[in-house]
Design an enzyme around this catalytic site. Structure first.
Site, PDB file in Angstrom:
ATOM      1  N   ARG A 100       0.097  -6.761  -5.639  1.00  0.00           N
ATOM      2  CA  ARG A 100      -1.057  -7.828  -5.872  1.00  0.00           C
ATOM      3  C   ARG A 100      -1.578  -8.152  -7.120  1.00  0.00           C
ATOM      4  O   ARG A 100      -1.456  -7.312  -7.816  1.00  0.00           O
ATOM      5  CB  ARG A 100      -2.309  -7.067  -5.011  1.00  0.00           C
ATOM      6  CG  ARG A 100      -2.266  -7.314  -3.216  1.00  0.00           C
ATOM      7  CD  ARG A 100      -2.321  -8.631  -2.543  1.00  0.00           C
ATOM      8  NE  ARG A 100      -2.289  -8.570  -1.163  1.00  0.00           N
ATOM      9  CZ  ARG A 100      -1.105  -8.581  -0.549  1.00  0.00           C
ATOM     10  NH1 ARG A 100      -0.006  -8.861  -1.163  1.00  0.00           N
ATOM     11  NH2 ARG A 100      -1.120  -8.676   0.753  1.00  0.00           N
ATOM     12  N   HIS A 105       4.608 -15.832  -4.754  1.00  0.00           N
ATOM     13  CA  HIS A 105       4.129 -14.984  -3.988  1.00  0.00           C
ATOM     14  C   HIS A 105       4.981 -15.262  -2.718  1.00  0.00           C
ATOM     15  O   HIS A 105       4.568 -15.559  -1.722  1.00  0.00           O
ATOM     16  CB  HIS A 105       2.688 -15.208  -3.366  1.00  0.00           C
ATOM     17  CG  HIS A 105       2.057 -14.003  -2.662  1.00  0.00           C
ATOM     18  ND1 HIS A 105       0.981 -13.636  -2.623  1.00  0.00           N
ATOM     19  CD2 HIS A 105       2.954 -12.942  -1.621  1.00  0.00           C
ATOM     20  CE1 HIS A 105       0.727 -12.530  -1.864  1.00  0.00           C
ATOM     21  NE2 HIS A 105       1.916 -12.101  -1.300  1.00  0.00           N
TER      22      HIS A 105
HETATM   23  N1  NAP Z   1       4.512  -9.685  -2.421  1.00  0.00           N
HETATM   24  C1  NAP Z   1       4.630  -9.675  -1.111  1.00  0.00           C
HETATM   25  O1  NAP Z   1       5.162 -10.737  -0.483  1.00  0.00           O
HETATM   26  C2  NAP Z   1       4.284  -8.533  -0.356  1.00  0.00           C
HETATM   27  C3  NAP Z   1       4.908  -8.184   1.029  1.00  0.00           C
HETATM   28  C4  NAP Z   1       4.489  -7.092   1.516  1.00  0.00           C
HETATM   29  C5  NAP Z   1       3.432  -6.083   0.897  1.00  0.00           C
HETATM   30  N2  NAP Z   1       3.173  -6.380  -0.145  1.00  0.00           N
HETATM   31  C6  NAP Z   1       2.197  -5.465  -0.665  1.00  0.00           C
HETATM   32  O2  NAP Z   1       2.850  -4.251  -1.050  1.00  0.00           O
HETATM   33  C7  NAP Z   1       1.906  -3.004  -0.841  1.00  0.00           C
HETATM   34  C8  NAP Z   1       2.581  -1.970  -0.493  1.00  0.00           C
HETATM   35  O3  NAP Z   1       2.950  -1.899   0.726  1.00  0.00           O
HETATM   36  P1  NAP Z   1       3.597  -0.629   1.664  1.00  0.00           P
HETATM   37  O4  NAP Z   1       4.004  -0.996   2.888  1.00  0.00           O
HETATM   38  O5  NAP Z   1       4.534   0.062   0.909  1.00  0.00           O
HETATM   39  O6  NAP Z   1       2.158   0.359   1.722  1.00  0.00           O
HETATM   40  P2  NAP Z   1       1.875   1.808   2.049  1.00  0.00           P
HETATM   41  O7  NAP Z   1       3.017   2.097   3.077  1.00  0.00           O
HETATM   42  O8  NAP Z   1       0.726   2.008   2.537  1.00  0.00           O
HETATM   43  O9  NAP Z   1       2.238   2.595   0.752  1.00  0.00           O
HETATM   44  C9  NAP Z   1       1.231   2.366  -0.255  1.00  0.00           C
HETATM   45  C10 NAP Z   1       1.725   3.604  -1.479  1.00  0.00           C
HETATM   46  O10 NAP Z   1       0.653   3.638  -2.481  1.00  0.00           O
HETATM   47  C11 NAP Z   1       0.120   4.794  -2.626  1.00  0.00           C
HETATM   48  N3  NAP Z   1      -1.421   4.803  -3.144  1.00  0.00           N
HETATM   49  C12 NAP Z   1      -2.383   4.062  -2.775  1.00  0.00           C
HETATM   50  N4  NAP Z   1      -3.515   4.239  -3.088  1.00  0.00           N
HETATM   51  C13 NAP Z   1      -3.137   5.076  -4.389  1.00  0.00           C
HETATM   52  C14 NAP Z   1      -3.836   5.315  -5.526  1.00  0.00           C
HETATM   53  N5  NAP Z   1      -5.082   5.207  -5.537  1.00  0.00           N
HETATM   54  N6  NAP Z   1      -3.052   5.993  -6.160  1.00  0.00           N
HETATM   55  C15 NAP Z   1      -1.976   6.150  -6.274  1.00  0.00           C
HETATM   56  N7  NAP Z   1      -1.110   5.831  -5.289  1.00  0.00           N
HETATM   57  C16 NAP Z   1      -1.616   5.455  -4.259  1.00  0.00           C
HETATM   58  C17 NAP Z   1       0.028   5.399  -1.336  1.00  0.00           C
HETATM   59  O11 NAP Z   1       0.039   6.713  -1.726  1.00  0.00           O
HETATM   60  P3  NAP Z   1       0.171   7.657  -0.235  1.00  0.00           P
HETATM   61  O12 NAP Z   1       1.781   7.991  -0.063  1.00  0.00           O
HETATM   62  O13 NAP Z   1      -0.257   9.143  -0.858  1.00  0.00           O
HETATM   63  O14 NAP Z   1      -0.561   7.314   0.631  1.00  0.00           O
HETATM   64  C18 NAP Z   1       1.672   5.172  -1.049  1.00  0.00           C
HETATM   65  O15 NAP Z   1       2.423   5.983  -1.507  1.00  0.00           O
HETATM   66  C19 NAP Z   1       0.997  -3.839   0.165  1.00  0.00           C
HETATM   67  O16 NAP Z   1      -0.241  -3.148   0.082  1.00  0.00           O
HETATM   68  C20 NAP Z   1       1.026  -5.335   0.019  1.00  0.00           C
HETATM   69  O17 NAP Z   1      -0.155  -5.365  -0.901  1.00  0.00           O
HETATM   70  C21 NAP Z   1       3.404  -7.598  -0.929  1.00  0.00           C
END
Ligand code: NAP
Length: 308
Positions: free
Chosen positions: A223, A271
């Site tokens: 993001r 995006h």
């Molecule tokens: N560009 C695009 O088209 C696109 C597409 C899809 C997703 N995205 C973005 O990618 C993001 C990640 O997706 P995901 O499915 O991998 O999410 P996820 O499975 O929820 O994983 C999030 C990771 O971030 C860590 N995290 C959260 N808050 C944190 C903090 N304060 N300090 C350190 N680490 C933190 C979490 O830690 P824990 O493991 O300890 O919970 C987890 O390892 C989404 O939220 C979305 O915004 C972008």
């Protein structure tokens, strides 16, 4: 028993057809044609219209149709049922290949060869060795972990940062607020794959960028609000960073006068690191509905407290 769909009618047609095959006994209704509110057990809506969820007494889950859930108005979502994100295998493949493509692009000096070409300069740069290019991934969730594993297989020393402590084979793990600077400090290439929350907003700032080694690269696939734009521009302009690849921005679409458009060290995409794959999303939704009906937890529940 019915699903309420809150997306645009053109997309509703495709969802209706897919779900009729996967969940033949489930009725599919499209907002605002709710019918009897008591029938609605599942809601499929990226931006639920304010106040609507509170009028549906029998909801068993809200499916957001997106991986990121920072856009939700949590105060408007009644407690007592799960909010479920969409993360299908296609998304994992798209996001990881996006991050890997830019990692290899910078690692193999393609950004520099592009500039040399513009100057008609024939000059061979030092051989790129993955073992000497540490990559750091902010976020070790469904998308960060698969990206980390692929890059490890290619020979890059990979580290990751998460909120809670983790132990992953072959990946150096950092966690918590004190872990971010050490992670950035050992990483020539930093990939952002965090959810947008109050804690992660602005995590890429003057201090964290300064911690990176001279000549580093930033890739943001998560993001835009995770990056302080002016701090990124300053780090690129003073030569501390050698390049950045961005799919997401503080303001989207990016305004036509934004300095990123013309910056020679910035590569951009609008995006679209991962586009919607409705059949894969419908499969996840149908599987999750069946799980919930069996009394099991859905595959990707949102932590309402942590807001991701
Ligand atoms: N560009 C695009 O088209 C696109 C597409 C899809 C997703 N995205 C973005 O990618 C993001 C990640 O997706 P995901 O499915 O991998 O999410 P996820 O499975 O929820 O994983 C999030 C990771 O971030 C860590 N995290 C959260 N808050 C944190 C903090 N304060 N300090 C350190 N680490 C933190 C979490 O830690 P824990 O493991 O300890 O919970 C987890 O390892 C989404 O939220 C979305 O915004 C972008």
């Amino acid at each position: 028993m019915a699903i309420l769909f809150g997306g645009v009618p053109a997309v509703a047609k495709q969802w209706r057809k897919l779900l009729a095959e996967m969940l033949p006994t489930m009725e599919f209704r499209v907002w605002p044609e709710v019918g009897d509110p008591n029938d609605i057990e599942f809601v499929l809506w990226r931006h639920p219209k304010q106040g609507v969820l509170a009028t549906l007494p029998n909801v068993k889950a809200l499916f957001t149709m997106a991986a990121g859930v920072d856009h939700l108005d949590y105060d408007d979502i009644p407690a007592g049922f799960p909010i479920v994100r969409v993360v299908d295998p296609g998304m994992q493949e798209n996001i990881s290949t996006y991050a890997i493509t830019w990692t290899l692009y910078f690692h193999r000096h393609f950004h520099a060869y592009e500039e040399q070409k513009a100057r008609r300069e024939w000059k061979v740069l030092p051989t790129a060795i993955p073992e000497k290019t540490p990559v750091g991934i902010l976020g070790l969730g469904t998308l960060g972990t698969i990206t980390a594993r692929c890059l490890t297989t290619m020979g890059f020393p990979v580290a990751g940062w998460s909120r809670t402590a983790k132990s992953l084979d072959g990946i150096e793990c950092f966690h918590g607020p004190d872990g971010v600077l050490p992670l950035m400090g050992r990483s020539k290439i930093v990939i952002v794959l965090l959810p947008m929350t109050a804690e992660t907003k602005g995590v890429i700032n003057a201090a964290s960028l300064a911690a990176m080694p001279e000549g580093g690269f930033l890739i943001n696939v998560a993001r835009g609000a995770m990056v302080v734009d002016d701090d990124l521009l300053a780090a690129l302009d003073n030569g501390h960073l050698a390049g950045a690849a961005l799919d997401v921005f503080n303001e989207e679409p990016l305004t036509s006068d934004h300095p990123f458009w013309t910056h020679s060290k910035i590569r951009m995409t609008p995006h679209n690191a991962s586009g919607p794959n409705v059949p894969a999303r419908a499969r996840q939704l149908a599987d999750d509905i069946l799980r919930i009906q069996r009394g099991e937890a859905p595959s990707q529940p949102v932590n309402r407290h942590a807001r991701y």
